[in-house]
Design a protein around this motif. Structure first.
Motif, PDB file in Angstrom:
ATOM      1  N   VAL A 281      -3.747  -2.589   4.053  1.00  0.00           N
ATOM      2  CA  VAL A 281      -4.790  -1.488   5.264  1.00  0.00           C
ATOM      3  C   VAL A 281      -4.639  -2.236   6.355  1.00  0.00           C
ATOM      4  CG1 VAL A 281      -5.541   0.638   5.424  1.00  0.00           C
ATOM      5  CG2 VAL A 281      -4.576  -0.159   3.406  1.00  0.00           C
ATOM      6  N   SER A 282      -6.160  -2.541   6.739  1.00  0.00           N
ATOM      7  CA  SER A 282      -6.123  -3.008   7.501  1.00  0.00           C
ATOM      8  C   SER A 282      -5.185  -3.675   8.244  1.00  0.00           C
ATOM      9  CB  SER A 282      -7.426  -4.417   7.800  1.00  0.00           C
ATOM     10  OG  SER A 282      -6.660  -5.551   7.099  1.00  0.00           O
ATOM     11  N   GLU A 283      -4.239  -4.825   7.647  1.00  0.00           N
ATOM     12  CA  GLU A 283      -3.063  -5.745   8.611  1.00  0.00           C
ATOM     13  C   GLU A 283      -2.028  -4.783   9.183  1.00  0.00           C
ATOM     14  OE1 GLU A 283      -2.948  -8.386   9.793  1.00  0.00           O
ATOM     15  OE2 GLU A 283      -4.558  -9.487   8.699  1.00  0.00           O
ATOM     16  N   VAL A 284      -1.648  -3.491   8.373  1.00  0.00           N
ATOM     17  CA  VAL A 284      -0.814  -3.028   9.264  1.00  0.00           C
ATOM     18  C   VAL A 284      -1.379  -2.086  10.835  1.00  0.00           C
ATOM     19  CG1 VAL A 284       0.334  -0.060   8.677  1.00  0.00           C
ATOM     20  CG2 VAL A 284       0.451  -2.441   6.761  1.00  0.00           C
ATOM     21  N   MET A 285      -2.448  -1.711   9.760  1.00  0.00           N
ATOM     22  CA  MET A 285      -3.540  -0.841  11.306  1.00  0.00           C
ATOM     23  C   MET A 285      -3.298  -1.978  12.516  1.00  0.00           C
ATOM     24  SD  MET A 285      -6.457   1.190   9.783  1.00  0.00           S
ATOM     25  CE  MET A 285      -6.457   2.852   8.758  1.00  0.00           C
TER      26      MET A 285
ATOM     27  N   LYS B  60      -2.980  13.242   8.611  1.00  0.00           N
ATOM     28  CA  LYS B  60      -4.101  13.430   9.589  1.00  0.00           C
ATOM     29  C   LYS B  60      -5.243  12.721   9.274  1.00  0.00           C
ATOM     30  CE  LYS B  60      -6.944  16.402  10.981  1.00  0.00           C
ATOM     31  NZ  LYS B  60      -6.546  17.100  12.222  1.00  0.00           N
ATOM     32  N   ALA B  61      -5.618  11.628   8.152  1.00  0.00           N
ATOM     33  CA  ALA B  61      -6.605  10.417   8.716  1.00  0.00           C
ATOM     34  C   ALA B  61      -5.732   9.061   9.853  1.00  0.00           C
ATOM     35  CB  ALA B  61      -6.052   9.808   7.134  1.00  0.00           C
ATOM     36  N   TRP B  62      -4.744   9.269  10.062  1.00  0.00           N
ATOM     37  CA  TRP B  62      -3.948   8.571  10.881  1.00  0.00           C
ATOM     38  C   TRP B  62      -4.342   9.291  12.060  1.00  0.00           C
ATOM     39  CZ3 TRP B  62      -2.713   3.229   8.591  1.00  0.00           C
ATOM     40  CH2 TRP B  62      -2.027   2.564   9.724  1.00  0.00           C
TER      41      TRP B  62
ATOM     42  N   GLN C  74     -12.431   2.595   8.153  1.00  0.00           N
ATOM     43  CA  GLN C  74     -13.271   3.292   7.197  1.00  0.00           C
ATOM     44  C   GLN C  74     -13.584   4.319   6.718  1.00  0.00           C
ATOM     45  OE1 GLN C  74     -16.264   1.762  10.054  1.00  0.00           O
ATOM     46  NE2 GLN C  74     -16.877   0.051   8.623  1.00  0.00           N
ATOM     47  N   ARG C  75     -12.522   5.165   7.327  1.00  0.00           N
ATOM     48  CA  ARG C  75     -12.277   6.329   7.576  1.00  0.00           C
ATOM     49  C   ARG C  75     -11.279   6.804   6.410  1.00  0.00           C
ATOM     50  NH1 ARG C  75     -10.913  10.845  11.716  1.00  0.00           N
ATOM     51  NH2 ARG C  75      -8.441   9.986  11.281  1.00  0.00           N
ATOM     52  N   PHE C  76      -9.952   5.842   6.519  1.00  0.00           N
ATOM     53  CA  PHE C  76      -9.046   5.629   5.954  1.00  0.00           C
ATOM     54  C   PHE C  76      -9.148   5.331   4.163  1.00  0.00           C
ATOM     55  CE2 PHE C  76      -4.910   4.612   4.117  1.00  0.00           C
ATOM     56  CZ  PHE C  76      -3.799   5.219   4.697  1.00  0.00           C
ATOM     57  N   LEU C  77      -9.626   4.058   4.231  1.00  0.00           N
ATOM     58  CA  LEU C  77     -10.564   3.874   3.120  1.00  0.00           C
ATOM     59  C   LEU C  77     -11.169   4.676   2.439  1.00  0.00           C
ATOM     60  CD1 LEU C  77     -10.759  -0.268   2.544  1.00  0.00           C
ATOM     61  CD2 LEU C  77      -9.107   1.734   1.907  1.00  0.00           C
ATOM     62  N   SER C  78     -12.337   6.260   2.565  1.00  0.00           N
ATOM     63  CA  SER C  78     -13.265   6.981   2.213  1.00  0.00           C
ATOM     64  C   SER C  78     -12.084   8.255   1.661  1.00  0.00           C
ATOM     65  CB  SER C  78     -14.247   6.868   2.748  1.00  0.00           C
ATOM     66  OG  SER C  78     -13.458   7.835   4.282  1.00  0.00           O
TER      67      SER C  78
ATOM     68  N   ARG D 198     -15.053 -13.723  13.603  1.00  0.00           N
ATOM     69  CA  ARG D 198     -15.128 -12.416  14.050  1.00  0.00           C
ATOM     70  C   ARG D 198     -16.246 -11.297  13.041  1.00  0.00           C
ATOM     71  NH1 ARG D 198     -10.332  -9.876  17.580  1.00  0.00           N
ATOM     72  NH2 ARG D 198      -9.272 -11.362  15.403  1.00  0.00           N
ATOM     73  N   ASP D 199     -16.794 -10.565  12.607  1.00  0.00           N
ATOM     74  CA  ASP D 199     -17.241 -10.177  11.693  1.00  0.00           C
ATOM     75  C   ASP D 199     -16.983  -8.652  11.961  1.00  0.00           C
ATOM     76  OD1 ASP D 199     -18.964  -8.781   9.689  1.00  0.00           O
ATOM     77  OD2 ASP D 199     -20.797  -8.321  10.955  1.00  0.00           O
ATOM     78  N   LEU D 200     -15.574  -8.225  10.488  1.00  0.00           N
ATOM     79  CA  LEU D 200     -14.872  -7.343  11.156  1.00  0.00           C
ATOM     80  C   LEU D 200     -14.675  -7.036   9.211  1.00  0.00           C
ATOM     81  CD1 LEU D 200     -11.887  -8.943  12.689  1.00  0.00           C
ATOM     82  CD2 LEU D 200     -13.550  -7.397  13.637  1.00  0.00           C
ATOM     83  N   PRO D 201     -14.464  -5.615   9.227  1.00  0.00           N
ATOM     84  CA  PRO D 201     -14.841  -5.527   7.920  1.00  0.00           C
ATOM     85  C   PRO D 201     -14.162  -5.504   6.897  1.00  0.00           C
ATOM     86  CG  PRO D 201     -14.604  -3.355   9.915  1.00  0.00           C
ATOM     87  CD  PRO D 201     -14.587  -4.550  10.138  1.00  0.00           C
ATOM     88  N   TRP D 202     -12.594  -5.539   7.198  1.00  0.00           N
ATOM     89  CA  TRP D 202     -11.793  -6.315   6.210  1.00  0.00           C
ATOM     90  C   TRP D 202     -12.064  -7.146   5.559  1.00  0.00           C
ATOM     91  CZ3 TRP D 202     -10.608  -3.252  11.034  1.00  0.00           C
ATOM     92  CH2 TRP D 202     -10.267  -4.295  12.018  1.00  0.00           C
ATOM     93  N   ARG D 203     -12.974  -8.242   6.320  1.00  0.00           N
ATOM     94  CA  ARG D 203     -13.225  -9.808   6.079  1.00  0.00           C
ATOM     95  C   ARG D 203     -13.876  -9.738   4.513  1.00  0.00           C
ATOM     96  NH1 ARG D 203     -12.125 -13.063  11.638  1.00  0.00           N
ATOM     97  NH2 ARG D 203      -9.956 -12.739  11.421  1.00  0.00           N
ATOM     98  N   LYS D 204     -14.807  -8.469   4.310  1.00  0.00           N
ATOM     99  CA  LYS D 204     -16.152  -8.625   3.685  1.00  0.00           C
ATOM    100  C   LYS D 204     -15.122  -8.149   2.158  1.00  0.00           C
ATOM    101  CE  LYS D 204     -19.231  -7.070   7.166  1.00  0.00           C
ATOM    102  NZ  LYS D 204     -18.798  -7.671   7.240  1.00  0.00           N
TER     103      LYS D 204
END
Ligand code: SF4
Length: 364
Positions: free
Chosen positions: A37-41, A77-79, A55-59, A22-28
């Motif tokens: 962060v991605s695994e916890v989410m 708030k970000a969560w 994406q928002r959390f990392l920004s 799957r094309d997922l942002p954390w795979r990049k």
């Protein structure tokens, strides 16, 4: 299962993953912080839901250092709206510990990782294998299902002997090279082919090794526990106004289901208690003040993992007493327009929507 068959299964998973991942942002990224962060989410939240939050959390918090320097209310708030807020609290606490004990570098050993708040065996295995290319198994719910079927494991999934057995099977399969891709391949296979209902065995790269398929058990494995009826609670919320047109909000203690989030004062209704009495009691116990209960605003239904609630919100007027944080962690008088700056639960957000909307109610 012989070493040759294990090797063969691993090779097929790797080849399948190379074509179908799957094309997922954390795979990049191979940045261990991004993977963490991605695994916890992804624990308890669907991939599609996680993507914009990730994406928002990392920004907001692009590095471990940025996360550790933020306040807990900023992190919550970000969560906001993703639920299971203990994950955010643990992520924040672990980032602080990484700054203190590891100079901001994410540790690269199983023992150091699992000693951090919120990092269990699965998350440690995923970080070590994906980010650091170490040999480590990572057994999440998708992998559990694939392994139960592949090896026809018939003991109940929730039992600890089954969990240990599955971890042993996963360790036995991991290849010498490409463990991270192999673990992600097993996860993707469980998410897209070996699905909970109606697995697409015809598309499966390991079909001819699968014991459940051979014995036509794929629809009955894994063996899961039947759930009893989910309790339904009636809960009240007070939108308390003062003479200046401000609203009183309270912050929950940091522990517990929605710990650290802001809320409208109120709580669970006791048997035989009216909603108005329930509201007055909770406001008194929580903040030590008296209120007059006025008209109802809305009733909101919301489902948590182990129970459901109907949240009845009422406009209330402040009658007497200076608020004190008796059972809450903090309190604030604020304006309607500033409520967006605080992190609330999804159910409380619906109340905010109802009091802000000219029609007075929002979608459930
Ligand atoms: Fe799952 Fe079917 Fe593949 Fe077996 S053959 S692992 S049941 S998808």
């Amino acid at each position: 299962m012989t070493a040759k068959i294990s090797h063969d299964i691993a090779e097929r998973i790797l080849a399948w993953y190379a074509r179908h991942q799957r094309d997922l942002p954390w795979r990049k990224s191979l940045d261990p912080y991004h993977i963490w962060v991605s695994e916890v989410m992804l624990q308890q939240t669907q991939v599609e839901t996680v993507i914009p939050y990730y994406q928002r959390f990392l920004s907001c918090f692009p590095t471990v250092q940025a996360l550790a320097s933020a306040s807990l209310p900023e992190v919550l708030k970000a969560w906001e709206n993703m639920g299971y807020y203990a994950r955010a609290r643990n992520l924040h606490a672990a980032a602080k510990e990484i700054m203190k004990r590891f100079q901001g570098e994410i540790p690269q050993t199983w023992d150091d990782l699992t000693a951090l708040p919120g990092i269990g065996d699965y998350t440690a295995g995923a970080i070590l294998s994906v980010a650091f290319d170490q040999s480590a198994a990572a057994v999440d719910s998708n992998v559990r299902r694939v392994l139960c079927r592949l090896f026809a494991v018939e003991t109940p999934l929730h039992e600890s002997r089954t969990q240990q057995h599955l971890w042993g099977l996963a360790w036995g399969l991991i290849p010498i090279k490409g463990t991270g891709r192999f673990n992600q391949g097993l996860m993707d296979l469980g998410a897209t082919v070996c699905t909970p209902k109606k697995p697409a065995c015809v598309l499966c790269p390991i079909q001819d090794c699968c014991r459940a398929y051979k014995r036509r058990l794929q629809d009955v494995l894994p063996v899961t526990r039947k759930r009893g009826p989910i309790p339904h609670r009636q809960v009240t919320a007070a939108v308390i106004w003062n003479d200046c047109g401000r609203v009183l909000i309270a912050r929950r203690p940091n522990q517990g289901l929605l710990g650290g989030l802001w809320k409208f004062p109120g709580g669970k209704q006791n048997p035989g208690e009216s909603l108005a009495t329930c509201l007055r009691r909770h406001v008194r116990e929580e903040l030590g003040i008296q209120v007059r209960v006025r008209r109802p605003i809305t009733s909101v239904n919301h489902a948590y993992t182990h129970f459901r609630i109907t949240l009845h919100a009422f406009h209330c007027a402040h009658r007497a007493g200076e608020p004190q944080p008796l059972t809450c962690a903090d309190w604030r008088w604020t304006t309607l327009s500033r409520l967006k700056n605080f992190a609330f639960s999804k159910a409380d957000r619906k109340i905010i929507c109802a009091i802000s909307s000219p029609k007075g109610a929002c979608q459930d």
